[in-house]
Design a protein around this motif. Structure first.
Motif, PDB file in Angstrom:
ATOM      1  N   HIS A  14       0.863  -1.193   0.000  1.00 14.48           N
ATOM      2  CA  HIS A  14       0.000   0.000   0.000  1.00 14.48           C
ATOM      3  C   HIS A  14       0.889   1.229   0.000  1.00 14.48           C
ATOM      4  N   GLN A  15       0.499   2.232  -0.753  1.00 12.27           N
ATOM      5  CA  GLN A  15       1.328   3.420  -0.875  1.00 12.27           C
ATOM      6  C   GLN A  15       0.918   4.544   0.055  1.00 12.27           C
ATOM      7  N   ARG A  16      -0.365   4.722   0.266  1.00  8.02           N
ATOM      8  CA  ARG A  16      -0.800   5.820   1.119  1.00  8.02           C
ATOM      9  C   ARG A  16      -2.145   5.462   1.727  1.00  8.02           C
ATOM     10  N   GLY A  17      -2.369   5.987   2.912  1.00 13.01           N
ATOM     11  CA  GLY A  17      -3.641   5.728   3.565  1.00 13.01           C
ATOM     12  C   GLY A  17      -3.638   6.230   4.991  1.00 13.01           C
ATOM     13  N   PHE A  18      -4.675   5.850   5.708  1.00 13.67           N
ATOM     14  CA  PHE A  18      -4.889   6.326   7.072  1.00 13.67           C
ATOM     15  C   PHE A  18      -5.076   5.161   8.019  1.00 13.67           C
ATOM     16  N   GLU A  19      -4.696   5.375   9.268  1.00  6.94           N
ATOM     17  CA  GLU A  19      -4.900   4.414  10.341  1.00  6.94           C
ATOM     18  C   GLU A  19      -5.309   5.175  11.594  1.00  6.94           C
ATOM     19  N   ILE A  20      -5.917   4.486  12.513  1.00  6.90           N
ATOM     20  CA  ILE A  20      -6.256   5.062  13.815  1.00  6.90           C
ATOM     21  C   ILE A  20      -5.071   4.823  14.740  1.00  6.90           C
ATOM     22  N   VAL A  21      -4.678   5.851  15.499  1.00  6.67           N
ATOM     23  CA  VAL A  21      -3.559   5.698  16.427  1.00  6.67           C
ATOM     24  C   VAL A  21      -3.945   4.738  17.555  1.00  6.67           C
ATOM     25  N   THR A  22      -2.959   4.114  18.143  1.00  6.76           N
ATOM     26  CA  THR A  22      -3.174   3.070  19.142  1.00  6.76           C
ATOM     27  C   THR A  22      -4.070   3.514  20.288  1.00  6.76           C
ATOM     28  N   LYS A  23      -3.838   4.709  20.818  1.00  7.12           N
ATOM     29  CA  LYS A  23      -4.607   5.161  21.989  1.00  7.12           C
ATOM     30  C   LYS A  23      -6.099   5.309  21.695  1.00  7.12           C
ATOM     31  N   ASP A  24      -6.465   5.439  20.407  1.00  7.44           N
ATOM     32  CA  ASP A  24      -7.861   5.642  20.022  1.00  7.44           C
ATOM     33  C   ASP A  24      -8.472   4.429  19.303  1.00  7.44           C
ATOM     34  N   GLN A  25      -7.838   3.275  19.401  1.00  5.95           N
ATOM     35  CA  GLN A  25      -8.320   2.086  18.693  1.00  5.95           C
ATOM     36  C   GLN A  25      -9.762   1.729  19.039  1.00  5.95           C
ATOM     37  N   ASN A  26     -10.182   1.998  20.261  1.00  9.06           N
ATOM     38  CA  ASN A  26     -11.541   1.650  20.692  1.00  9.06           C
ATOM     39  C   ASN A  26     -12.481   2.856  20.748  1.00  9.06           C
ATOM     40  N   ALA A  27     -12.089   3.957  20.132  1.00  8.64           N
ATOM     41  CA  ALA A  27     -12.867   5.197  20.215  1.00  8.64           C
ATOM     42  C   ALA A  27     -13.913   5.330  19.106  1.00  8.64           C
ATOM     43  N   GLN A  28     -14.026   4.341  18.273  1.00 11.42           N
ATOM     44  CA  GLN A  28     -15.004   4.353  17.174  1.00 11.42           C
ATOM     45  C   GLN A  28     -14.836   5.590  16.289  1.00 11.42           C
ATOM     46  N   LEU A  29     -13.619   5.784  15.794  1.00 13.29           N
ATOM     47  CA  LEU A  29     -13.331   6.895  14.902  1.00 13.29           C
ATOM     48  C   LEU A  29     -13.463   6.445  13.452  1.00 13.29           C
ATOM     49  N   ALA A  30     -13.803   7.379  12.587  1.00 16.37           N
ATOM     50  CA  ALA A  30     -13.903   7.101  11.157  1.00 16.37           C
ATOM     51  C   ALA A  30     -12.617   7.536  10.473  1.00 16.37           C
ATOM     52  N   LEU A  31     -12.123   6.714   9.569  1.00 15.81           N
ATOM     53  CA  LEU A  31     -10.971   7.109   8.773  1.00 15.81           C
ATOM     54  C   LEU A  31     -11.403   8.207   7.806  1.00 15.81           C
ATOM     55  N   ILE A 126       1.471  20.861   6.990  1.00 13.99           N
ATOM     56  CA  ILE A 126       2.219  19.892   6.186  1.00 13.99           C
ATOM     57  C   ILE A 126       2.574  18.704   7.084  1.00 13.99           C
ATOM     58  N   VAL A 127       2.142  17.516   6.671  1.00 17.08           N
ATOM     59  CA  VAL A 127       2.486  16.279   7.374  1.00 17.08           C
ATOM     60  C   VAL A 127       3.482  15.540   6.483  1.00 17.08           C
ATOM     61  N   ASP A 128       4.725  15.448   6.944  1.00 14.10           N
ATOM     62  CA  ASP A 128       5.767  14.766   6.189  1.00 14.10           C
ATOM     63  C   ASP A 128       5.628  13.254   6.322  1.00 14.10           C
ATOM     64  N   ALA A 129       6.179  12.527   5.368  1.00 11.93           N
ATOM     65  CA  ALA A 129       6.110  11.069   5.378  1.00 11.93           C
ATOM     66  C   ALA A 129       6.742  10.487   6.640  1.00 11.93           C
ATOM     67  N   ASP A 130       7.792  11.117   7.164  1.00  8.38           N
ATOM     68  CA  ASP A 130       8.457  10.558   8.352  1.00  8.38           C
ATOM     69  C   ASP A 130       7.757  10.934   9.662  1.00  8.38           C
ATOM     70  N   TYR A 131       6.640  11.636   9.581  1.00 12.07           N
ATOM     71  CA  TYR A 131       5.836  11.907  10.782  1.00 12.07           C
ATOM     72  C   TYR A 131       5.096  10.641  11.224  1.00 12.07           C
ATOM     73  N   TYR A 132       4.819   9.745  10.287  1.00 15.99           N
ATOM     74  CA  TYR A 132       4.111   8.493  10.561  1.00 15.99           C
ATOM     75  C   TYR A 132       4.880   7.670  11.591  1.00 15.99           C
ATOM     76  N   ASN A 133       4.181   7.253  12.642  1.00 12.31           N
ATOM     77  CA  ASN A 133       4.734   6.410  13.710  1.00 12.31           C
ATOM     78  C   ASN A 133       5.936   7.022  14.419  1.00 12.31           C
ATOM     79  N   ASN A 134       6.029   8.362  14.465  1.00  7.85           N
ATOM     80  CA  ASN A 134       7.143   8.969  15.187  1.00  7.85           C
ATOM     81  C   ASN A 134       7.037   8.603  16.664  1.00  7.85           C
ATOM     82  N   PRO A 135       8.158   8.603  17.392  1.00 11.45           N
ATOM     83  CA  PRO A 135       8.131   8.140  18.791  1.00 11.45           C
ATOM     84  C   PRO A 135       7.391   9.047  19.768  1.00 11.45           C
ATOM     85  N   ALA A 136       7.162  10.313  19.418  1.00 11.06           N
ATOM     86  CA  ALA A 136       6.540  11.240  20.357  1.00 11.06           C
ATOM     87  C   ALA A 136       5.026  11.084  20.436  1.00 11.06           C
ATOM     88  N   ASN A 137       4.358  10.862  19.287  1.00  9.82           N
ATOM     89  CA  ASN A 137       2.888  10.792  19.319  1.00  9.82           C
ATOM     90  C   ASN A 137       2.317   9.815  18.287  1.00  9.82           C
TER      91      ASN A 137
END
Length: 191
Positions: A14-31, A126-137
């Protein structure tokens, strides 16, 4: 190389897309989704109820009063006004993955300024590609908003707050190789 090495489907990366962050996995959020067949932007929703106070609060108005009377302002006056004018980060609970040569541009909904007085103070995010899964958030995307209206605005969980558009970018021919790795979250690539 893509930042999301776990995104495989029968040998297809997969080249691009969205995921729910771990802390909100059970929050019933829409992608994020596009709302029409020809829409460029994917609409983001607020992850929780969020209060955006009006900038027209006492400390901000007080500065105008003092300036009009040509009075000298103190550091405390400036600090109080700055605190009132500070943008707030509305959480989405969403992170985005994309190829290294792309970014996700965050833009305001066209109805936000007109109907609610909400603006993105930096124009676009601007959300850079390396922002994904960064250690801070974990790469959670936030919309930086200011309420220019005279009344406080409560954004409800699930309410659309902005849109994201995936975009490629170009680099110059003689660019020095950049080896710095992202170590933080929101705003961490600046000085």
């Amino acid at each position: 190389m893509y930042h999301n090495q776990n995104k495989k489907e029968v040998g297809f990366m997969h080249q691009r897309g969205f995921e729910i962050v771990t802390k909100d996995q059970n929050a019933q959020l829409a992608l994020p989704q596009r709302q029409t067949a020809h829409a460029a932007g994917y609409d983001f929703e607020a992850a929780e109820d969020f209060l955006l106070p009006s900038i027209w609060k006492l400390d901000f108005v007080r500065i105008f009063h003092l300036l009009r009377k040509e009075q000298t302002l103190t550091d405390e006056d400036y600090m109080a006004a700055t605190k009132t004018l500070k943008p707030l980060l509305v959480p989405t609970g969403i992170k985005a993955y994309m190829p290294d040569n792309e970014f996700l541009m965050l833009a305001n909904r066209s109805s936000n300024p007109l109907k609610k007085g909400l603006v993105l103070p930096n124009g676009v995010g601007i959300v850079d590609a390396d922002y994904y899964n960064n250690p801070a958030n974990e790469g959670e995307i936030f919309f930086q908003l200011v309420n220019m209206g005279v009344r406080d605005v409560t954004i409800k969980k699930g309410e659309r707050i902005g849109q994201g558009i995936f975009m490629p970018y170009l680099t110059v021919d003689d660019e020095t190789t950049v080896t710095t790795e992202r170590t933080g979250g929101f705003g961490s690539s600046g000085r």
